[in-house]
Design a protein around this motif. Structure first.
Motif, PDB file in Angstrom:
ATOM      1  N   LEU A  39      38.046  63.017  22.387  1.00 20.00           N
ATOM      2  CA  LEU A  39      37.072  62.508  23.352  1.00 20.00           C
ATOM      3  C   LEU A  39      35.647  62.703  22.841  1.00 20.00           C
ATOM      4  O   LEU A  39      34.790  61.826  23.021  1.00 20.00           O
ATOM      5  CB  LEU A  39      37.265  63.199  24.703  1.00 20.00           C
ATOM      6  CG  LEU A  39      38.560  62.846  25.438  1.00 20.00           C
ATOM      7  CD1 LEU A  39      38.721  63.684  26.701  1.00 20.00           C
ATOM      8  CD2 LEU A  39      38.593  61.358  25.785  1.00 20.00           C
ATOM      9  N   ASN A  40      35.391  63.844  22.197  1.00 23.37           N
ATOM     10  CA  ASN A  40      34.105  64.024  21.523  1.00 23.37           C
ATOM     11  C   ASN A  40      33.845  62.890  20.540  1.00 23.37           C
ATOM     12  O   ASN A  40      32.751  62.324  20.485  1.00 23.37           O
ATOM     13  CB  ASN A  40      34.086  65.349  20.743  1.00 23.37           C
ATOM     14  CG  ASN A  40      33.666  66.537  21.570  1.00 23.37           C
ATOM     15  OD1 ASN A  40      33.252  66.391  22.718  1.00 23.37           O
ATOM     16  ND2 ASN A  40      33.768  67.722  20.995  1.00 23.37           N
ATOM     17  N   LEU A  41      34.872  62.555  19.759  1.00 17.61           N
ATOM     18  CA  LEU A  41      34.739  61.523  18.740  1.00 17.61           C
ATOM     19  C   LEU A  41      34.434  60.161  19.368  1.00 17.61           C
ATOM     20  O   LEU A  41      33.589  59.408  18.868  1.00 17.61           O
ATOM     21  CB  LEU A  41      36.026  61.453  17.916  1.00 17.61           C
ATOM     22  CG  LEU A  41      36.067  60.429  16.777  1.00 17.61           C
ATOM     23  CD1 LEU A  41      34.961  60.705  15.769  1.00 17.61           C
ATOM     24  CD2 LEU A  41      37.430  60.463  16.098  1.00 17.61           C
ATOM     25  N   LEU A  42      35.108  59.846  20.453  1.00 20.69           N
ATOM     26  CA  LEU A  42      34.850  58.581  21.145  1.00 20.69           C
ATOM     27  C   LEU A  42      33.403  58.523  21.627  1.00 20.69           C
ATOM     28  O   LEU A  42      32.714  57.499  21.460  1.00 20.69           O
ATOM     29  CB  LEU A  42      35.816  58.446  22.326  1.00 20.69           C
ATOM     30  CG  LEU A  42      35.598  57.235  23.237  1.00 20.69           C
ATOM     31  CD1 LEU A  42      35.829  55.937  22.478  1.00 20.69           C
ATOM     32  CD2 LEU A  42      36.516  57.321  24.455  1.00 20.69           C
ATOM     33  N   LEU A  43      32.913  59.609  22.199  1.00 21.44           N
ATOM     34  CA  LEU A  43      31.555  59.635  22.749  1.00 21.44           C
ATOM     35  C   LEU A  43      30.494  59.618  21.652  1.00 21.44           C
ATOM     36  O   LEU A  43      29.513  58.878  21.729  1.00 21.44           O
ATOM     37  CB  LEU A  43      31.386  60.865  23.640  1.00 21.44           C
ATOM     38  CG  LEU A  43      32.218  60.864  24.925  1.00 21.44           C
ATOM     39  CD1 LEU A  43      32.257  62.252  25.547  1.00 21.44           C
ATOM     40  CD2 LEU A  43      31.660  59.848  25.923  1.00 21.44           C
ATOM     41  N   THR A  44      30.685  60.444  20.624  1.00 24.94           N
ATOM     42  CA  THR A  44      29.678  60.490  19.562  1.00 24.94           C
ATOM     43  C   THR A  44      29.638  59.184  18.771  1.00 24.94           C
ATOM     44  O   THR A  44      28.560  58.715  18.394  1.00 24.94           O
ATOM     45  CB  THR A  44      29.941  61.661  18.595  1.00 24.94           C
ATOM     46  OG1 THR A  44      31.261  61.545  18.036  1.00 24.94           O
ATOM     47  CG2 THR A  44      29.795  63.005  19.290  1.00 24.94           C
ATOM     48  N   THR A  45      30.798  58.581  18.545  1.00 23.66           N
ATOM     49  CA  THR A  45      30.828  57.315  17.809  1.00 23.66           C
ATOM     50  C   THR A  45      30.136  56.208  18.596  1.00 23.66           C
ATOM     51  O   THR A  45      29.322  55.444  18.054  1.00 23.66           O
ATOM     52  CB  THR A  45      32.280  56.922  17.507  1.00 23.66           C
ATOM     53  OG1 THR A  45      32.887  57.936  16.710  1.00 23.66           O
ATOM     54  CG2 THR A  45      32.342  55.600  16.767  1.00 23.66           C
ATOM     55  N   ALA A  82      32.259  69.321  14.928  1.00 22.24           N
ATOM     56  CA  ALA A  82      31.483  70.557  15.046  1.00 22.24           C
ATOM     57  C   ALA A  82      31.296  70.995  16.494  1.00 22.24           C
ATOM     58  O   ALA A  82      31.207  72.195  16.783  1.00 22.24           O
ATOM     59  CB  ALA A  82      30.120  70.377  14.379  1.00 22.24           C
ATOM     60  N   LEU A  83      31.231  70.041  17.425  1.00 24.04           N
ATOM     61  CA  LEU A  83      30.975  70.371  18.826  1.00 24.04           C
ATOM     62  C   LEU A  83      32.200  71.006  19.485  1.00 24.04           C
ATOM     63  O   LEU A  83      33.336  70.696  19.119  1.00 24.04           O
ATOM     64  CB  LEU A  83      30.598  69.107  19.597  1.00 24.04           C
ATOM     65  CG  LEU A  83      29.251  68.456  19.253  1.00 24.04           C
ATOM     66  CD1 LEU A  83      29.145  67.106  19.940  1.00 24.04           C
ATOM     67  CD2 LEU A  83      28.091  69.365  19.633  1.00 24.04           C
ATOM     68  N   PRO A  84      31.987  71.873  20.481  1.00 27.18           N
ATOM     69  CA  PRO A  84      33.138  72.390  21.238  1.00 27.18           C
ATOM     70  C   PRO A  84      33.869  71.256  21.959  1.00 27.18           C
ATOM     71  O   PRO A  84      33.262  70.287  22.395  1.00 27.18           O
ATOM     72  CB  PRO A  84      32.485  73.351  22.260  1.00 27.18           C
ATOM     73  CG  PRO A  84      31.146  73.668  21.701  1.00 27.18           C
ATOM     74  CD  PRO A  84      30.713  72.464  20.937  1.00 27.18           C
ATOM     75  N   ALA A  85      35.176  71.383  22.051  1.00 25.93           N
ATOM     76  CA  ALA A  85      35.964  70.394  22.778  1.00 25.93           C
ATOM     77  C   ALA A  85      35.706  70.522  24.275  1.00 25.93           C
ATOM     78  O   ALA A  85      35.353  71.589  24.774  1.00 25.93           O
ATOM     79  CB  ALA A  85      37.447  70.590  22.480  1.00 25.93           C
ATOM     80  N   TYR A  86      35.857  69.407  24.993  1.00 21.73           N
ATOM     81  CA  TYR A  86      35.742  69.326  26.446  1.00 21.73           C
ATOM     82  C   TYR A  86      34.326  69.558  26.958  1.00 21.73           C
ATOM     83  O   TYR A  86      34.129  69.999  28.085  1.00 21.73           O
ATOM     84  CB  TYR A  86      36.719  70.300  27.126  1.00 21.73           C
ATOM     85  CG  TYR A  86      38.145  70.072  26.725  1.00 21.73           C
ATOM     86  CD1 TYR A  86      38.819  68.918  27.091  1.00 21.73           C
ATOM     87  CD2 TYR A  86      38.808  70.999  25.919  1.00 21.73           C
ATOM     88  CE1 TYR A  86      40.127  68.692  26.693  1.00 21.73           C
ATOM     89  CE2 TYR A  86      40.114  70.770  25.514  1.00 21.73           C
ATOM     90  CZ  TYR A  86      40.760  69.619  25.905  1.00 21.73           C
ATOM     91  OH  TYR A  86      42.051  69.388  25.493  1.00 21.73           O
ATOM     92  N   LEU A  87      33.322  69.255  26.133  1.00 16.38           N
ATOM     93  CA  LEU A  87      31.959  69.259  26.629  1.00 16.38           C
ATOM     94  C   LEU A  87      31.785  68.176  27.688  1.00 16.38           C
ATOM     95  O   LEU A  87      32.450  67.137  27.648  1.00 16.38           O
ATOM     96  CB  LEU A  87      30.976  68.998  25.486  1.00 16.38           C
ATOM     97  CG  LEU A  87      30.637  70.166  24.558  1.00 16.38           C
ATOM     98  CD1 LEU A  87      29.853  69.647  23.363  1.00 16.38           C
ATOM     99  CD2 LEU A  87      29.847  71.228  25.281  1.00 16.38           C
ATOM    100  N   ALA A  88      30.864  68.404  28.619  1.00 16.12           N
ATOM    101  CA  ALA A  88      30.487  67.328  29.536  1.00 16.12           C
ATOM    102  C   ALA A  88      30.003  66.132  28.721  1.00 16.12           C
ATOM    103  O   ALA A  88      29.303  66.289  27.716  1.00 16.12           O
ATOM    104  CB  ALA A  88      29.381  67.812  30.470  1.00 16.12           C
ATOM    105  N   TRP A  89      30.366  64.938  29.117  1.00 16.10           N
ATOM    106  CA  TRP A  89      30.222  63.740  28.294  1.00 16.10           C
ATOM    107  C   TRP A  89      28.805  63.522  27.782  1.00 16.10           C
ATOM    108  O   TRP A  89      28.605  62.998  26.689  1.00 16.10           O
ATOM    109  CB  TRP A  89      30.681  62.517  29.087  1.00 16.10           C
ATOM    110  CG  TRP A  89      29.812  62.194  30.280  1.00 16.10           C
ATOM    111  CD1 TRP A  89      29.978  62.634  31.552  1.00 16.10           C
ATOM    112  CD2 TRP A  89      28.648  61.369  30.284  1.00 16.10           C
ATOM    113  NE1 TRP A  89      28.979  62.157  32.369  1.00 16.10           N
ATOM    114  CE2 TRP A  89      28.152  61.371  31.608  1.00 16.10           C
ATOM    115  CE3 TRP A  89      27.968  60.639  29.309  1.00 16.10           C
ATOM    116  CZ2 TRP A  89      27.013  60.670  31.983  1.00 16.10           C
ATOM    117  CZ3 TRP A  89      26.821  59.932  29.676  1.00 16.10           C
ATOM    118  CH2 TRP A  89      26.362  59.950  31.000  1.00 16.10           C
TER     119      TRP A  89
END
Length: 327
Positions: A39-45, A82-89
């Motif tokens: 989910l991090n990857l989806l948001l950052t991309t 690098a970011l923690p998983a499950y961060l607020a979007w």
């Protein structure tokens, strides 16, 4: 006569290899934590590509060709890892937009950035949202529905989903020996963090692939890991309660192997001369250990890399003088 190789195609091929080499680590993180990193990857991309397109259009530069080079996708992928998983979007979105805007386009775009974009985006998030950025999930994967609810704020996060990292535990430990920590604390595995040891080895495998394919040279990663090993060996006093951890612990804990093979090897923000790359990597390793041991952050890799990015012009001048060239 054969045509000269296209530098743009070489760059795109190297970036595709970097993305491929990230796959073992991404799979290991997904096995360990569930859907959070994806989910991090989806948001950052999404944020990176949107920011890149908007800024390119504002500069009246061709959007399609620049988006196709893959650099924004690589920066977004490294940041998501690098970011923690499950961060607020909104944290990955702001971090990724900052990485592209402040770490790349403010200096003129690809090939001109003095700072590693992924680490700059991470540092922006860490300074701006310290509470969220210290919430690291434990080794209990969440299902997709719960993951989406946690990231998009649709429900209260599950109890005990986050826990202190092994680096944080060791840094604040005052009474237990290292052996007792490994035996009693749920965050500890065999050599470092429970499960995260395998994540580190997965990034090592990916890094060795890049090294074998000559995407980068050995100088910076070996120098970083070597200096981190030496510093942790000098600061290691066995299993006492005041111990800072063994050299193996520091190599397998946190982001050490990920940073060594995927961050300090970034060609634009790092030095070009081999001797300068050795000093650059060594400096990152020393700073990582110092920040872990006496700083305010458990890991500190992002700040170590950014500080050494500032030293790159001086390292390049030193390397030129050493080779008898004009600085």
């Amino acid at each position: 006569m054969l045509p000269a190789p296209d530098p743009g195609e070489r760059l795109r091929a190297s970036l595709r290899l970097v993305l491929l080499a990230c796959l073992p680590g991404l799979l290991a993180l997904t096995w360990l934590h569930g859907w959070g990193t994806l989910l991090n990857l989806l948001l950052t991309t999404t944020a990176a590509l949107a920011t890149e397109a908007v800024l390119l259009r504002a500069q009246r530069r061709p959007v399609r060709a620049a988006l196709g080079d893959g650099s924004a996708l690589v920066s977004a992928t490294l940041l998501a890892i690098a970011l923690p998983a499950y961060l607020a979007w909104w944290v990955p979105v702001i971090a990724s937009a900052s990485a592209l805007a402040l770490g790349k386009h403010v200096y003129g775009g690809l090939g001109k950035n003095p700072f590693n974009p992924a680490m700059l985006g991470y540092a922006v998030a860490l300074v701006s949202f310290p509470a969220q950025m210290t919430q690291w999930p434990g080794p209990q994967p969440l299902d997709l529905g719960t993951s989406l609810e946690a990231v998009f704020g649709l429900a209260v996060r599950p109890d005990a989903w986050a826990q202190a990292t092994v680096l944080d535990v060791v840094r604040h430990n005052q009474s237990l020996t290292i052996e007792e920590l490994f035996g009693q604390h749920p965050a500890f595995g065999r050599f470092a963090g429970a499960g995260s040891e395998w994540v580190a080895l997965a990034f090592l495998a990916g890094g060795l692939l890049l090294l074998q394919r000559k995407v980068f040279s050995w100088h910076a990663p070996v120098a970083m890991l070597g200096s981190l090993f030496i510093m942790s060996l000098l600061g290691w006093n066995g299993s006492g309660s005041d111990s800072n951890g063994s050299p193996l612990f520091h190599l397998l804990a946190g982001s050490s192997l990920f940073v060594a093979f995927f961050i300090v090897t970034e060609p634009v923000s790092g030095p070009r001369a081999a001797s300068a790359r050795l000093l650059f990597g060594a400096g990152v390793g020393v700073l990582v250990y110092l920040i872990r041991t006496w700083g305010s952050y458990p890991d500190g890799s992002a700040f170590a890399v950014l500080l050494m990015n500032l030293c790159v012009p001086a390292l390049e001048r030193w390397a030129a003088r050493r080779q008898g060239q004009p600085a």
